[in-house]
Scaffold this active site. Structure first.
Site, PDB file in Angstrom:
ATOM      1  N   CYS A 132       0.843  -1.195   0.000  1.00  0.00           N
ATOM      2  CA  CYS A 132       0.000   0.000   0.000  1.00  0.00           C
ATOM      3  C   CYS A 132       0.880   1.248   0.000  1.00  0.00           C
ATOM      4  O   CYS A 132       1.417   1.649   1.033  1.00  0.00           O
ATOM      5  CB  CYS A 132      -0.931   0.014   1.209  1.00  0.00           C
ATOM      6  SG  CYS A 132      -1.995   1.474   1.245  1.00  0.00           S
ATOM      7  N   CYS A 135      -0.226   4.100   2.387  1.00  0.00           N
ATOM      8  CA  CYS A 135       0.058   3.798   3.789  1.00  0.00           C
ATOM      9  C   CYS A 135       1.559   3.861   4.077  1.00  0.00           C
ATOM     10  O   CYS A 135       1.973   4.372   5.123  1.00  0.00           O
ATOM     11  CB  CYS A 135      -0.511   2.436   4.160  1.00  0.00           C
ATOM     12  SG  CYS A 135      -2.313   2.344   4.035  1.00  0.00           S
TER      13      CYS A 135
END
Length: 186
Positions: A132, A135
Site C-alpha cells: 500500500c 500507507c
C-alpha cells in the site's frame, strides 16, 4: 533466536539467500529490540504463515515486553484492513472516493499499548509487505517526524522483506521434494 533458527534450517536450498538473510536482519543494528522484534512479529503475522508467526512470537517473547507483541499483532490486523481500503482509493484515482470518510475503526493507531512511534513503524513494515503506497508514505512521514532516521526505516523494511520471503520459502519447502517432470519421465 532458537525458534527462527529452526525455521532457517527448514528452508529449502532454493531459499539459501533467505536463510542467510533471516539470520542477518535480526541482529542488533539501528533499531531497538522492541522495534526489531515488533517489526518481525507484525510482518510474520502479515505473511500469514503460522509456523513463521509462531517462531517469531517465541523468539520475541524472550526479548520484549508483552505490550510490544500486542502492538505488533494489532498493527498487522489494522493494516490488513487499512492497506486494502487505502490501496483501493489510491489505485482507483478518483477524487470522489478520497473525499468519502473511511468510517473504519482504527483506535489502536492512536492508542497503542507501548510506543506510538514503534506502532507506526510496525504499521509501515506491514504496509510495505501488503503493497500500500499511500500507507507506506503516511507511516514513513510519521516515524521520521517522530524521531526515527531513514536508516531505521530502511532496517525495518529489510526485516519485513526477509520475513515475507521466509514465509514464501516455507511454502516452497513442500515443493522442493517434488520431482520435476523431466526427472519423473526419465
Amino acid at each position: 533466536m532458537a525458534a527462527l533458527d529452526a525455521i532457517r534450517e527448514a528452508l529449502p536450498e532454493p531459499a539459501r539467500d533467505i536463510k542467510l538473510n533471516l539470520q542477518a536482519v535480526l541482529q542488533p543494528g539501528t533499531l531497538t529490540p522492541a522495534q526489531r522484534w515488533g517489526v518481525a512479529v507484525a510482518t510474520a503475522a502479515a505473511a500469514r504463515n503460522e509456523r513463521l508467526l509462531a517462531a517469531a512470537l517465541a523468539d520475541a517473547r524472550a526479548e520484549v515486553e508483552p505490550a510490544v507483541i500486542e502492538d505488533a499483532l494489532a498493527a498487522a490486523a489494522v493494516m490488513a484492513m487499512n492497506n486494502v481500503y487505502y490501496r483501493f482509493r489510491h489505485m482507483v484515482g478518483k477524487a470522489s472516493y478520497a473525499e468519502k470518510p473511511a468510517r473504519l475503526r482504527m483506535n489502536r493507531l492512536v492508542k497503542p499499548a507501548a510506543s506510538k512511534v514503534d506502532f507506526e513503524l510496525f504499521a509501515l513494515a506491514v504496509s510495505a509487505v501488503n503493497g500500500c503506497e499511500t500507507c507506506v508514505r503516511s507511516h514513513e512521514q510519521v516515524v521520521v517526524a517522530g524521531g526515527l532516521s531513514e536508516d531505521q526505516v530502511h532496517e525495518a523494511v529489510r526485516i519485513a522483506a526477509v520475513l515475507h520471503a521466509a514465509a514464501v520459502s516455507l511454502e516452497l519447502a513442500g515443493y522442493a521434494a517434488v520431482p520435476s517432470a523431466a526427472a519423473a519421465a526419465g
